[in-house]
Design a protein around this motif. Structure first.
Motif, PDB file in Angstrom:
ATOM      1  N   GLU A 136       0.854  -1.015  -0.524  1.00 21.23           N
ATOM      2  CA  GLU A 136       0.341  -0.090   0.340  1.00 21.23           C
ATOM      3  C   GLU A 136       0.763   1.571   0.274  1.00 21.23           C
ATOM      4  O   GLU A 136       1.809   1.269   0.447  1.00 21.23           O
ATOM      5  CB  GLU A 136      -1.071   0.105   0.863  1.00 21.23           C
ATOM      6  CG  GLU A 136      -2.310  -0.662   0.985  1.00 21.23           C
ATOM      7  CD  GLU A 136      -3.730  -0.533   2.084  1.00 21.23           C
ATOM      8  OE1 GLU A 136      -3.334   0.120   2.757  1.00 21.23           O
ATOM      9  OE2 GLU A 136      -3.736  -1.773   2.462  1.00 21.23           O
ATOM     10  N   ARG A 158      -4.560   8.545   4.581  1.00 23.61           N
ATOM     11  CA  ARG A 158      -4.957   7.657   3.733  1.00 23.61           C
ATOM     12  C   ARG A 158      -4.264   6.843   2.862  1.00 23.61           C
ATOM     13  O   ARG A 158      -3.142   7.348   2.827  1.00 23.61           O
ATOM     14  CB  ARG A 158      -6.105   8.053   3.363  1.00 23.61           C
ATOM     15  CG  ARG A 158      -7.363   8.871   3.436  1.00 23.61           C
ATOM     16  CD  ARG A 158      -7.922   8.243   4.246  1.00 23.61           C
ATOM     17  NE  ARG A 158      -8.836   7.355   2.930  1.00 23.61           N
ATOM     18  CZ  ARG A 158      -9.091   6.261   3.267  1.00 23.61           C
ATOM     19  NH1 ARG A 158     -10.066   5.972   4.038  1.00 23.61           N
ATOM     20  NH2 ARG A 158     -10.358   5.593   1.559  1.00 23.61           N
ATOM     21  N   SER A 159      -4.179   5.603   2.800  1.00 26.83           N
ATOM     22  CA  SER A 159      -3.340   4.300   1.538  1.00 26.83           C
ATOM     23  C   SER A 159      -3.970   3.972   0.460  1.00 26.83           C
ATOM     24  O   SER A 159      -5.628   4.810   0.748  1.00 26.83           O
ATOM     25  CB  SER A 159      -2.837   3.485   2.815  1.00 26.83           C
ATOM     26  OG  SER A 159      -4.268   2.509   2.836  1.00 26.83           O
ATOM     27  N   SER A 200     -10.131  10.006   0.198  1.00 26.53           N
ATOM     28  CA  SER A 200      -8.990  10.071  -0.463  1.00 26.53           C
ATOM     29  C   SER A 200      -7.941  10.946  -1.445  1.00 26.53           C
ATOM     30  O   SER A 200      -6.630  10.252  -1.267  1.00 26.53           O
ATOM     31  CB  SER A 200      -8.584   8.735  -1.715  1.00 26.53           C
ATOM     32  OG  SER A 200      -9.614   7.123  -0.869  1.00 26.53           O
ATOM     33  N   GLN A 220      -8.437   5.224   7.715  1.00 23.86           N
ATOM     34  CA  GLN A 220      -8.368   4.864   7.399  1.00 23.86           C
ATOM     35  C   GLN A 220      -9.673   3.192   7.764  1.00 23.86           C
ATOM     36  O   GLN A 220     -10.198   2.404   7.519  1.00 23.86           O
ATOM     37  CB  GLN A 220      -7.627   3.592   6.635  1.00 23.86           C
ATOM     38  CG  GLN A 220      -7.222   2.337   5.851  1.00 23.86           C
ATOM     39  CD  GLN A 220      -7.376   3.369   4.238  1.00 23.86           C
ATOM     40  OE1 GLN A 220      -6.706   4.486   4.142  1.00 23.86           O
ATOM     41  NE2 GLN A 220      -7.372   3.140   3.302  1.00 23.86           N
ATOM     42  N   SER A 221      -8.961   2.531   9.516  1.00 25.21           N
ATOM     43  CA  SER A 221      -9.672   1.830   9.454  1.00 25.21           C
ATOM     44  C   SER A 221     -11.072   2.013  10.653  1.00 25.21           C
ATOM     45  O   SER A 221     -11.405   1.280  11.136  1.00 25.21           O
ATOM     46  CB  SER A 221      -8.548   0.835  10.665  1.00 25.21           C
ATOM     47  OG  SER A 221      -8.002   2.022  11.696  1.00 25.21           O
ATOM     48  N   PRO A 238     -14.609  -0.912   3.738  1.00 27.38           N
ATOM     49  CA  PRO A 238     -14.050   0.122   3.581  1.00 27.38           C
ATOM     50  C   PRO A 238     -15.137   1.284   2.300  1.00 27.38           C
ATOM     51  O   PRO A 238     -15.764   0.337   1.339  1.00 27.38           O
ATOM     52  CB  PRO A 238     -12.536   0.115   3.182  1.00 27.38           C
ATOM     53  CG  PRO A 238     -13.094  -1.433   2.439  1.00 27.38           C
ATOM     54  CD  PRO A 238     -13.567  -1.979   3.314  1.00 27.38           C
ATOM     55  N   THR A 240     -14.848   3.502  -0.536  1.00 28.42           N
ATOM     56  CA  THR A 240     -14.069   3.790  -1.922  1.00 28.42           C
ATOM     57  C   THR A 240     -14.276   4.558  -2.600  1.00 28.42           C
ATOM     58  O   THR A 240     -14.193   5.203  -2.835  1.00 28.42           O
ATOM     59  CB  THR A 240     -13.521   1.736  -2.709  1.00 28.42           C
ATOM     60  OG1 THR A 240     -14.287   1.676  -3.006  1.00 28.42           O
ATOM     61  CG2 THR A 240     -12.178   1.654  -1.416  1.00 28.42           C
TER      62      THR A 240
END
Length: 354
Positions: A136, A158-159, A200, A220-221, A238, A240
């Motif tokens: 990532e 963010r990843s 993102s 993110q989590s 998640p 997206t």
């Protein structure tokens, strides 16, 4: 970049909060493909960052063969890409959920569109050389602050999975609509991830680093996760890509009209394809007719219009539903989730004809 005078004069942002600053675009009144910076919605988790751009450097480190550090001037010398793209906050339309959910009560204006110019992130990653273990790519901003759920300080980060980070249209942008990115929208550098919700597209990029595992930062989590149940994390997944969606811009909700001819118009967009059809109902969803859809570039919203002749006075519920190239259609009811992300139920406004 010249904007038509009528596209922004006498239109204003609607304030949702001041600390941090969150303001909504008057999307019902925006008729241009490129949204003027003064009407670009503002979404912040913390106060605006402070740094000296004269000493700005962008490091790329982590699981790379050769860590590199770029100045903005370095980036300007690299091959560029210009992307016209929709940016939509994942919480857009949150106020429409039933039952209600906590969070910024966005109506329909946490969305914008413009042209972003910058360098493909993959160009920078290839120059650094990804190691085999890379999984990532984490992008960290300069904005930081204390989270209410942990009472600890975090930076916004963010990843992206490697395939999305290496997509040629994922860019590190330095211009918005042919001008340097406005400070409140990420100057000097902002990540742009077309078709993904805007969480993102990290603003005020501080650093980029490559990791070999799933990123566990709270944005993110914990945040930007769909939680289908009020009291349980079961089934969480998640946030997206943007859902297929639409907005009726004209007429406005609760507007009073005369009998005769009217044009119902608006915009539609999707995060996983092109909008292929927009249907309109003037009777609350009992019957549907096709609107005229004006094609647009890959990541841009489409404009649509439907001519409506109203011979009878009364109250009408107008509805719109969009369908994209993957046959995804706006549902009659949204996918409820306790943080209020991704609302995309069929669009609806009410009007009275006198």
């Amino acid at each position: 970049m010249i904007f038509p005078h009528s596209s922004f004069v006498k239109s204003y942002l609607t304030t949702r909060s001041l600390q941090p600053e969150n303001q909504e675009s008057p999307i019902e009144h925006i008729r241009t493909d490129l949204v003027h910076p003064s009407l670009f919605y503002r979404r912040n988790h913390f106060t605006y960052p402070s740094f000296t751009s004269a000493y700005y450097w962008l490091p790329i480190r982590g699981l790379v063969e050769k860590p590199v550090c770029y100045s903005v001037q370095d980036l300007l010398r690299l091959p560029s890409r210009t992307i016209k793209a929709v940016l939509e906050c994942a919480g857009n339309k949150r106020s429409l959920f039933e039952p209600k959910v906590f969070g910024e009560q966005w109506e329909k204006g946490a969305i914008t569109q413009g042209e972003w110019k910058g360098v493909s992130l993959r160009t920078l990653l290839r120059a650094a050389g990804l190691k085999d273990a890379a999984k990532e790519v984490v992008v960290e901003g300069y904005d930081y602050g204390e989270r209410t759920d942990t009472d600890t300080v975090h930076t916004y980060a963010r990843s992206l999975p490697l395939d999305q980070a290496m997509h040629p249209d994922t860019i590190v942008a330095y211009e918005y609509n042919s001008q340097p990115i406005p400070f409140k929208h990420g100057y000097p550098l902002r990540l742009i991830v077309p078709q993904w919700y805007a969480m993102s597209s990290v603003k005020w990029i501080k650093q980029i680093y490559v990791i070999d595992s799933a990123f566990e930062g709270p944005f993110q989590s914990v945040d930007y996760v769909y939680y289908p149940y009020q009291e349980s994390d079961e089934g969480a997944f998640p946030v997206t890509t943007m859902n297929v969606n639409s907005i009726i811009q004209k007429p406005s909700n609760m507007e009073v009209l005369n009998t005769g001819k009217h044009t119902i118009e608006g915009i539609a967009w999707s995060g996983e394809g092109l909008i292929k059809k927009v249907e309109i109902s003037i009777d609350g969803g009992s019957t549907w007719s096709d609107a005229k859809v004006i094609p647009a570039e890959n990541y841009a919203w489409v404009k649509w219009a439907f001519d409506w002749t109203v011979p009878v006075k009364g109250e009408y519920t107008l509805m719109a539903k969009a369908t994209d190239s993957g046959h995804r259609m706006q549902p009659s009811t949204p996918f409820w989730n306790r943080k209020g992300y991704g609302y995309n139920a069929m669009e609806k406004v009410k009007v009275k004809v006198e």
